[in-house]
Write a protein that holds these residues in place. Structure first.
Motif, mmCIF file in Angstrom:
data_model
loop_
_atom_site.group_PDB
_atom_site.id
_atom_site.type_symbol
_atom_site.label_atom_id
_atom_site.label_comp_id
_atom_site.label_asym_id
_atom_site.label_seq_id
_atom_site.Cartn_x
_atom_site.Cartn_y
_atom_site.Cartn_z
ATOM 1 N N GLU A 93 -63.531 -13.270 -3.082
ATOM 2 C CA GLU A 93 -64.252 -12.063 -3.479
ATOM 3 C C GLU A 93 -63.440 -10.792 -3.206
ATOM 4 N N ARG A 94 -62.346 -10.939 -2.523
ATOM 5 C CA ARG A 94 -61.522 -9.765 -2.209
ATOM 6 C C ARG A 94 -60.500 -9.537 -3.329
ATOM 7 N N ILE A 95 -61.058 -9.209 -4.473
ATOM 8 C CA ILE A 95 -60.250 -8.999 -5.663
ATOM 9 C C ILE A 95 -59.938 -7.517 -5.830
ATOM 10 N N LEU A 96 -59.085 -7.186 -6.781
ATOM 11 C CA LEU A 96 -58.684 -5.802 -6.975
ATOM 12 C C LEU A 96 -59.844 -4.941 -7.454
ATOM 13 N N THR A 97 -59.845 -3.713 -6.987
ATOM 14 C CA THR A 97 -60.788 -2.725 -7.497
ATOM 15 C C THR A 97 -60.274 -2.217 -8.847
ATOM 16 N N THR A 98 -61.086 -1.394 -9.497
ATOM 17 C CA THR A 98 -60.639 -0.783 -10.755
ATOM 18 C C THR A 98 -59.369 0.030 -10.528
ATOM 19 N N LEU A 99 -59.354 0.792 -9.429
ATOM 20 C CA LEU A 99 -58.155 1.559 -9.090
ATOM 21 C C LEU A 99 -56.993 0.624 -8.784
#
Length: 291
Positions: free
Chosen positions: A119-125
């Motif tokens: 679940e620790r995937i990239l944010t939009t930024l």
């Protein structure tokens, strides 16, 4: 020698920024001794108290840090014997000739509140940052040989986005590059205190990763290589300290932005240079993060 002449000479040697220090030292000498100081006395007074030079640590560069120095390599437990009629030719054939360029990329910003790695995937930024990094690597115009990435979600996703800009570059994953606690930092910090067992386990793994990826070229390699490693801040900082033969426990004194590029070169002789550390100047200021 006149006082003005002394100042002019010192300016010529040390540059304008030294004038105030030298003038103050000269004034002090005049006040105390009632005469114009010599150039030697002025320069001596301008130096800080105590040791006049910075003491050497006494640690010489270890040219065989990667255990690949051809002069020390063993064959079946013995030093390789030269059997050629031209010993110098055989020695040259066994020496590395290419330089390895290793570009260490820190993963982009990710979801810190995720429950577990998946679940620790990239944010939009974070995805935007990876795009900028991919564009930057492509713009360098280098012939990349391979891109290796950590198997953690944030590093894998970062590598996949970067690879869009580097078509044809092989993409490989490696568990050794996962984030961890390489060695207990000095000075210690209060906000992050892994257990001793974590240092013990992670440290061995990250050191194994260093030995696998950071070393001089094989003698069979004829051309300089450019390899990309997408991983994590702790891993990169530890690699840099180890490669430069700095105390590895100082790794936490270094800060790296998300998506930044750290570039190490390893020469055939075993010399190592740091070309860039945490370069993220290719991103707009409002896109920079360090989470």
């Amino acid at each position: 020698m006149s006082y003005r002449r002394t100042i002019k000479i010192v300016c010529g040697f040390a540059g304008g920024s030294a004038v105030l220090v030298v003038a103050a030292a000269a004034a002090e000498y005049r006040g105390c001794f009632g005469h114009t100081p010599s150039l030697f006395n002025v320069l001596q007074a301008a130096q800080p108290a105590g040791n006049r030079t910075v003491a050497s640590t006494g640690h010489a560069w270890d040219f065989n840090w990667d255990k690949r120095d051809p002069s020390t390599l063993l064959t079946n437990g013995k030093k390789k014997e030269i059997v050629s009629e031209d010993p110098s030719s055989e020695q040259d054939n066994g020496k590395p000739k290419a330089t390895r360029n290793i570009l260490l990329i820190r993963h982009s910003q990710y979801n810190l509140s995720g429950n577990g790695d998946h679940e620790r995937i990239l944010t939009t930024l974070g995805r935007e940052q990876a795009e900028f990094t991919g564009q930057r690597l492509a713009a360098l115009g280098l012939k990349y040989d391979i891109m290796v990435h950590s198997t953690m979600a944030r590093a894998t996703e970062t590598a996949n986005i970067i690879s869009k800009y580097l078509p044809g570059v092989e993409l490989v994953s490696c568990d050794l590059l996962r984030e961890g606690a390489p060695i207990e930092p000095v000075p210690p910090v209060t906000h992050w205190k892994p257990d001793a067992v974590q240092y013990h386990e992670d440290g061995a793994r990250i050191e194994a990763a260093f030995r696998r990826y950071i070393h001089r070229a094989d003698p069979k390699q004829k051309e300089d290589s450019y390899e990309i490693i997408v991983c994590h801040a702790n891993v990169i900082r530890y690699f840099v300290c180890r490669a430069l033969q700095f105390p590895p426990e100082g790794w936490l004194r270094i800060g790296l932005n998300n998506g930044s590029i750290t570039w190490l070169t390893v020469r055939p002789s075993g010399r190592v240079a740091l070309r860039t550390l945490g370069d993220s100047g290719f991103m707009p200021p409002d896109k920079l993060t360090r989470t």
